[in-house]
Design an enzyme around this catalytic site. Sequence first.
Site, PDB file in Angstrom:
ATOM      1  N   GLU A 134     -47.638 -33.653 -24.274  1.00  0.00           N
ATOM      2  CA  GLU A 134     -46.805 -33.384 -23.093  1.00  0.00           C
ATOM      3  C   GLU A 134     -47.704 -32.811 -22.021  1.00  0.00           C
ATOM      4  OE1 GLU A 134     -43.399 -30.769 -23.800  1.00  0.00           O
ATOM      5  OE2 GLU A 134     -43.498 -29.988 -21.755  1.00  0.00           O
ATOM      6  N   GLU A 139     -43.952 -26.802 -12.954  1.00  0.00           N
ATOM      7  CA  GLU A 139     -42.920 -26.183 -13.781  1.00  0.00           C
ATOM      8  C   GLU A 139     -42.890 -24.683 -13.536  1.00  0.00           C
ATOM      9  OE1 GLU A 139     -43.494 -26.239 -18.022  1.00  0.00           O
ATOM     10  OE2 GLU A 139     -41.350 -26.098 -18.403  1.00  0.00           O
TER      11      GLU A 139
HETATM   12  C1  NAG Z   1     -37.164 -29.838 -18.767  1.00  0.00           C
HETATM   13  O1  NAG Z   1     -38.514 -29.720 -18.542  1.00  0.00           O
HETATM   14  C2  NAG Z   1     -39.315 -28.951 -19.372  1.00  0.00           C
HETATM   15  C3  NAG Z   1     -40.711 -29.352 -18.983  1.00  0.00           C
HETATM   16  O2  NAG Z   1     -41.616 -28.529 -19.245  1.00  0.00           O
HETATM   17  C4  NAG Z   1     -39.096 -29.201 -20.848  1.00  0.00           C
HETATM   18  O3  NAG Z   1     -39.804 -28.284 -21.632  1.00  0.00           O
HETATM   19  C5  NAG Z   1     -37.650 -29.145 -21.140  1.00  0.00           C
HETATM   20  O4  NAG Z   1     -37.444 -29.544 -22.471  1.00  0.00           O
HETATM   21  C6  NAG Z   1     -36.893 -30.024 -20.220  1.00  0.00           C
HETATM   22  N1  NAG Z   1     -35.522 -29.889 -20.510  1.00  0.00           N
HETATM   23  C7  NAG Z   1     -34.793 -30.939 -20.545  1.00  0.00           C
HETATM   24  C8  NAG Z   1     -33.462 -30.793 -21.069  1.00  0.00           C
HETATM   25  O5  NAG Z   1     -35.104 -32.011 -20.154  1.00  0.00           O
END
Ligand code: NAG
Length: 315
Positions: A134, A139
């Site tokens: 990832e 963020e």
């Molecule tokens: C949203 O973005 C973050 C990216 O770092 C991730 O960790 C998280 O799981 C995401 N949540 C969803 C529900 O997509």
Amino acid sequence: MMSFLSAALLICLATNKALGATYSQTDSHVGSGFLSAFSFEAIPDPTHGRVNYVGSATAASENLTFASGDHFVLRADFKKVLSSSGPGRDSVRLKSNKQYRTSVTVFNVRHMPQGCGTWPALWTVGANWPNQGEIDILEGVNDQGPNAATLHTNAGCTMPSSRSQTGTSTGNNCDVAVTNNAGCGVKFSDSRSYGPSFNQNGGGWYAMERTDNLIKVWFWSRSASNVPSDVKNGATSVNTDNWGTPVAYFPDTSCPIGTKFGAHNIIINLTFCGDWAGNVYGSSGCPSTCVDYVNKNPSAFTNAYFDFQWLKIYG
Ligand SMILES: *[C@@H]1O[C@H](CO)[C@@H](O)[C@H](O)[C@H]1NC(C)=O
Ligand SMILES: *[C@@H]1O[C@H](CO)[C@@H](O)[C@H](O)[C@H]1NC(C)=O
């Protein structure tokens, strides 16, 4: 002598090319183009956010996605008071239809979500997390800048403590199992890279270069004087060699980047509270508790939106 010199020059140019510093545009998404390049993921938030990710029909009818000219807006609902026993705040999670490996991704962003409880992200991920890795490009939570760029992997990927970047490492083991999923992050030094300050300066450009040997992330505020012209203009080709020292540099010294990172989709998401924003909410200078605040104060999310000018990908 001359022919020796020209041969040397040719080899030099060929080597430079092989290093992959020059990339050609493969995708350009502007306005409604985002809606054909991405799919809606109406899934439960894996990070336990106070969110209700909706599908494309609901997003359109609630105006949570909106495209006009070179604006693509993605937002959370800012109208409903929520029942504490019901689902979370309506929002959108988009996933690119295409996948990428060696590539350069450039986001031209005018505005990013802000507000207490918000947890927006621009990131890339493979089908089999964490085995395909990832890459978090943008963020953060609760308006707390500056930005951090972070890698998350399975075992066997660490970063050298000293490397050529302008940001500051917050952890050098990328293995999610070792770091309680914190990953190996790099904190930016430019306060304009996140939240209210990002927006007050008109947003800016985020770029991520990825090869089998390295991952680099850059940021230029709209108000910066050193934005490379190929970035600023969304040129049809870009040369990352001209972009200066990256904010975050992840080399393959002790991380086989080519095997730790598979084919990735680009994800744009906006959640609330949950594992990160919720856990640090109390220390972010935000009122009430995170879930209560999100439930009861829709107008606090008037500015919880992304406005993209474009997204271009180079390969
Ligand atoms: C949203 O973005 C973050 C990216 O770092 C991730 O960790 C998280 O799981 C995401 N949540 C969803 C529900 O997509
Ligand atoms: C939908 O959202 C856009 C962008 O925020 C805004 O300009 C437009 O006025 C909204 N439309 C409606 C009907 O609210």
